[in-house]
Design a protein around this motif. Structure first.
Motif, PDB file in Angstrom:
ATOM      1  N   GLN A  86       0.851  -1.190   0.000  1.00 28.31           N
ATOM      2  CA  GLN A  86       0.000   0.000   0.000  1.00 28.31           C
ATOM      3  C   GLN A  86       0.892   1.246   0.000  1.00 28.31           C
ATOM      4  O   GLN A  86       1.989   1.217   0.550  1.00 28.31           O
ATOM      5  N   HIS A  87       0.407   2.311  -0.607  1.00 31.02           N
ATOM      6  CA  HIS A  87       1.158   3.566  -0.554  1.00 31.02           C
ATOM      7  C   HIS A  87       1.100   4.119   0.864  1.00 31.02           C
ATOM      8  O   HIS A  87       0.065   4.058   1.536  1.00 31.02           O
ATOM      9  N   ALA A  88       2.218   4.624   1.320  1.00 28.81           N
ATOM     10  CA  ALA A  88       2.285   5.152   2.683  1.00 28.81           C
ATOM     11  C   ALA A  88       1.365   6.363   2.830  1.00 28.81           C
ATOM     12  O   ALA A  88       1.266   7.195   1.923  1.00 28.81           O
ATOM     13  N   PRO A  89       0.681   6.489   3.965  1.00 25.78           N
ATOM     14  CA  PRO A  89      -0.138   7.686   4.208  1.00 25.78           C
ATOM     15  C   PRO A  89       0.763   8.899   4.440  1.00 25.78           C
ATOM     16  O   PRO A  89       1.973   8.765   4.630  1.00 25.78           O
ATOM     17  N   TRP A  90       0.150  10.048   4.436  1.00 29.96           N
ATOM     18  CA  TRP A  90       0.910  11.288   4.669  1.00 29.96           C
ATOM     19  C   TRP A  90       1.641  11.196   6.013  1.00 29.96           C
ATOM     20  O   TRP A  90       1.048  10.880   7.039  1.00 29.96           O
ATOM     21  N   GLY A  91       2.941  11.431   5.979  1.00 30.20           N
ATOM     22  CA  GLY A  91       3.732  11.364   7.191  1.00 30.20           C
ATOM     23  C   GLY A  91       4.049   9.947   7.642  1.00 30.20           C
ATOM     24  O   GLY A  91       4.617   9.754   8.720  1.00 30.20           O
ATOM     25  N   GLY A  92       3.711   8.955   6.793  1.00 27.01           N
ATOM     26  CA  GLY A  92       3.894   7.556   7.172  1.00 27.01           C
ATOM     27  C   GLY A  92       5.158   6.925   6.650  1.00 27.01           C
ATOM     28  O   GLY A  92       5.269   5.695   6.612  1.00 27.01           O
ATOM     29  N   GLY A  93       6.113   7.738   6.219  1.00 26.12           N
ATOM     30  CA  GLY A  93       7.377   7.192   5.755  1.00 26.12           C
ATOM     31  C   GLY A  93       7.318   6.727   4.309  1.00 26.12           C
ATOM     32  O   GLY A  93       6.681   7.367   3.461  1.00 26.12           O
ATOM     33  N   LEU A  94       7.912   5.582   4.037  1.00 22.37           N
ATOM     34  CA  LEU A  94       8.072   5.102   2.676  1.00 22.37           C
ATOM     35  C   LEU A  94       7.803   3.606   2.643  1.00 22.37           C
ATOM     36  O   LEU A  94       8.369   2.851   3.441  1.00 22.37           O
ATOM     37  N   HIS A  95       6.931   3.166   1.746  1.00 19.73           N
ATOM     38  CA  HIS A  95       6.633   1.751   1.577  1.00 19.73           C
ATOM     39  C   HIS A  95       7.174   1.266   0.239  1.00 19.73           C
ATOM     40  O   HIS A  95       7.472   2.068  -0.656  1.00 19.73           O
ATOM     41  N   LEU A  96       7.253  -0.046   0.089  1.00 21.23           N
ATOM     42  CA  LEU A  96       7.729  -0.629  -1.168  1.00 21.23           C
ATOM     43  C   LEU A  96       6.897  -0.153  -2.354  1.00 21.23           C
ATOM     44  O   LEU A  96       7.440   0.140  -3.427  1.00 21.23           O
ATOM     45  N   PRO A 125       3.300  12.069  -3.060  1.00 21.23           N
ATOM     46  CA  PRO A 125       2.464  12.978  -3.850  1.00 21.23           C
ATOM     47  C   PRO A 125       3.204  14.213  -4.353  1.00 21.23           C
ATOM     48  O   PRO A 125       2.915  14.706  -5.450  1.00 21.23           O
ATOM     49  N   TYR A 126       4.188  14.725  -3.572  1.00 21.87           N
ATOM     50  CA  TYR A 126       4.883  15.941  -3.971  1.00 21.87           C
ATOM     51  C   TYR A 126       6.363  15.727  -4.257  1.00 21.87           C
ATOM     52  O   TYR A 126       7.112  16.688  -4.420  1.00 21.87           O
ATOM     53  N   TRP A 127       6.794  14.464  -4.313  1.00 18.21           N
ATOM     54  CA  TRP A 127       8.155  14.138  -4.747  1.00 18.21           C
ATOM     55  C   TRP A 127       9.218  14.953  -4.000  1.00 18.21           C
ATOM     56  O   TRP A 127      10.047  15.630  -4.606  1.00 18.21           O
ATOM     57  N   THR A 128       9.199  14.890  -2.688  1.00 20.55           N
ATOM     58  CA  THR A 128      10.192  15.624  -1.917  1.00 20.55           C
ATOM     59  C   THR A 128      11.602  15.107  -2.228  1.00 20.55           C
ATOM     60  O   THR A 128      11.780  13.952  -2.641  1.00 20.55           O
ATOM     61  N   PRO A 129      12.623  15.943  -2.044  1.00 23.13           N
ATOM     62  CA  PRO A 129      13.994  15.511  -2.357  1.00 23.13           C
ATOM     63  C   PRO A 129      14.397  14.224  -1.639  1.00 23.13           C
ATOM     64  O   PRO A 129      15.104  13.382  -2.225  1.00 23.13           O
ATOM     65  N   ALA A 130      13.974  14.056  -0.396  1.00 18.30           N
ATOM     66  CA  ALA A 130      14.304  12.825   0.328  1.00 18.30           C
ATOM     67  C   ALA A 130      13.726  11.606  -0.380  1.00 18.30           C
ATOM     68  O   ALA A 130      14.376  10.557  -0.496  1.00 18.30           O
ATOM     69  N   TYR A 131      12.500  11.731  -0.868  1.00 18.61           N
ATOM     70  CA  TYR A 131      11.838  10.638  -1.591  1.00 18.61           C
ATOM     71  C   TYR A 131      12.559  10.347  -2.909  1.00 18.61           C
ATOM     72  O   TYR A 131      12.771   9.185  -3.274  1.00 18.61           O
ATOM     73  N   ILE A 132      12.951  11.393  -3.613  1.00 19.89           N
ATOM     74  CA  ILE A 132      13.684  11.232  -4.867  1.00 19.89           C
ATOM     75  C   ILE A 132      14.993  10.479  -4.629  1.00 19.89           C
ATOM     76  O   ILE A 132      15.328   9.519  -5.336  1.00 19.89           O
ATOM     77  N   LEU A 133      15.742  10.906  -3.647  1.00 21.00           N
ATOM     78  CA  LEU A 133      17.052  10.305  -3.380  1.00 21.00           C
ATOM     79  C   LEU A 133      16.922   8.866  -2.889  1.00 21.00           C
ATOM     80  O   LEU A 133      17.712   7.996  -3.264  1.00 21.00           O
ATOM     81  N   MET A 134      15.929   8.590  -2.050  1.00 18.35           N
ATOM     82  CA  MET A 134      15.737   7.218  -1.588  1.00 18.35           C
ATOM     83  C   MET A 134      15.272   6.322  -2.732  1.00 18.35           C
ATOM     84  O   MET A 134      15.690   5.158  -2.828  1.00 18.35           O
ATOM     85  N   GLY A 135      14.416   6.854  -3.604  1.00 21.12           N
ATOM     86  CA  GLY A 135      14.002   6.078  -4.771  1.00 21.12           C
ATOM     87  C   GLY A 135      15.167   5.770  -5.688  1.00 21.12           C
ATOM     88  O   GLY A 135      15.342   4.638  -6.147  1.00 21.12           O
ATOM     89  N   ALA A 136      15.990   6.789  -5.951  1.00 22.48           N
ATOM     90  CA  ALA A 136      17.160   6.600  -6.807  1.00 22.48           C
ATOM     91  C   ALA A 136      18.165   5.669  -6.141  1.00 22.48           C
ATOM     92  O   ALA A 136      18.747   4.788  -6.789  1.00 22.48           O
ATOM     93  N   GLY A 137      18.383   5.852  -4.843  1.00 19.12           N
ATOM     94  CA  GLY A 137      19.382   5.050  -4.138  1.00 19.12           C
ATOM     95  C   GLY A 137      18.987   3.594  -4.037  1.00 19.12           C
ATOM     96  O   GLY A 137      19.801   2.693  -4.310  1.00 19.12           O
ATOM     97  N   SER A 138      17.740   3.320  -3.644  1.00 16.77           N
ATOM     98  CA  SER A 138      17.301   1.935  -3.512  1.00 16.77           C
ATOM     99  C   SER A 138      17.298   1.231  -4.861  1.00 16.77           C
ATOM    100  O   SER A 138      17.694   0.058  -4.976  1.00 16.77           O
TER     101      SER A 138
END
Length: 368
Positions: A51-61, A255-268
């Motif tokens: 499931q997609h993580a809820p707002w403020g719920g971190g990051l899911h697969l 939903p807003y592609w924050t830099p942390a999300y971008i970097l974790m997506g690219a890194g993983s």
């Protein structure tokens, strides 16, 4: 856009001087994960990571599928550039092909959002965002690698600074809540009326594609497999750690592609690509074949299941139910809610894998 015959080696052709089995396998794994996430039929029993993580719920697969698609798009650029330069050197041909591909992907994206809405619609969806981010990355790919990494960092820092320091009317600066933030304000008041809601996400996603081009430079280098896998793993680990550190200031947010999300997506994704490169060397290409099949026809594997779901499974009726609900009712009545839900989900995934395997066997591949 065409059905093309493959090159003599095992993998399907695409823009590239030579195929990377690890990249095809990475793309295929992403496709299969996407099919599972989009068609899971377990209702409240759905595993959290699917499931997609809820707002403020971190990051899911499930949140990593989209950035991994973008990563694969950027990683393929060095192969495409080398192929074009070998045949018809020059920036003009590259730019023309990249622009044509962007327009085609954008048009296919409009087809999908219109199909889902059952009416002609101009809006930004997954393929449109991939198309725009790809175009930015492609236009800039021929520039020096260090410049591209610097531009990617600059885009992410600028995006972060806007969220943090541009005041929201009547609220102030630095507010980043689900119902109140700068990006939501701009989308609702200025972009949505133009059908451009979400276009600001091109900034961070273009940064991801630029970084992915750098990852592709490593994969394309004539290094030994173990060296290549090691460099990719280290690069992925570094990007992921940087993403985690950034999340302490501005959270992971899909939903807003924050830099942390971008970097974790690219890194993983890069770390996974490095692992697949090692596996290709240690076990041989045949062990990755089941992933290469969906990876070699990724665009078709994305579009066709959506259209079949929207135009057939959800529109055709049987005993007063949509075909999708009728099938779910049958399997759940036979095996129970949990086992039946898994049977439907994995059965749908297996069906499309078999379709793609048949196309692979016939040497039919759809590319733009």
């Amino acid at each position: 856009m065409a059905l093309a015959s493959p090159l003599p080696h095992a993998a399907a052709p695409s823009q590239g001087e030579a195929r990377s089995v690890a990249l095809d396998a990475f793309r295929g794994l992403t496709v299969l994960l996407m099919l599972l996430v989009n068609n899971i039929a377990l209702d409240s029993a759905t595993p959290t990571q699917l499931q997609h993580a809820p707002w403020g719920g971190g990051l899911h697969l499930a949140d990593l599928v989209f950035p991994w698609f973008l990563l694969a798009t950027g990683v393929s650029m060095p192969f495409a550039w080398a192929s074009i330069q070998r045949r018809t050197p020059g920036y003009g041909v590259w730019l023309r092909k990249a622009t044509l591909r962007t327009l085609t992907l954008f048009a296919l994206g409009l087809l999908l959002v219109s199909a889902v809405a059952h009416t002609p619609l101009f809006a930004l969806g997954v393929l449109q965002l991939i198309a725009l981010a790809f175009w930015v990355g492609a236009v800039l790919y021929p520039t020096p690698a260090l410049l591209r990494w610097g531009l990617a960092g600059g885009l992410l820092v600028g995006y972060w600074a806007a969220i943090r320091f541009i005041p929201l009317p009547g609220v102030g600066a630095g507010v980043f809540e689900e119902g109140q933030n700068l990006l939501l304000h701009l989308n609702q008041n200025y972009l949505a009326p133009l059908g451009l809601r979400g276009v600001l996400s091109v900034i961070p996603t273009a940064a991801l594609v630029l970084m992915a081009g750098g990852v592709g430079d490593v994969l394309h280098k004539p290094l030994r497999p173990l060296q290549k896998g090691a460099w990719l793993s280290l690069l992925g680990l570094g990007l992921g750690l940087l993403g985690y550190a950034w999340s302490l200031d501005l959270e992971f947010n899909k939903p807003y592609w924050t830099p942390a999300y971008i970097l974790m997506g690219a890194g993983s994704g890069t770390l996974l690509l490095g692992s697949l490169t090692w596996l290709e060397h240690a076990l041989g290409k045949g062990w990755l074949f089941s992933l290469v099949i969906p990876g070699s026809n990724a665009l078709l594997a994305y579009i066709a299941p959506i259209l079949v779901k929207v135009w057939i499974l959800q529109d055709w009726k049987l005993d007063g139910l949509s075909l999708q609900n009728w099938l779910l009712l049958q399997v759940k009545a036979t095996w129970g809610s949990w086992v039946g839900g898994w049977a439907y989900s994995l059965g749908y995934l297996a069906f499309w894998w078999l379709v793609l395997a048949w196309l692979y066997h016939r040497r039919w591949f759809w590319r733009v």
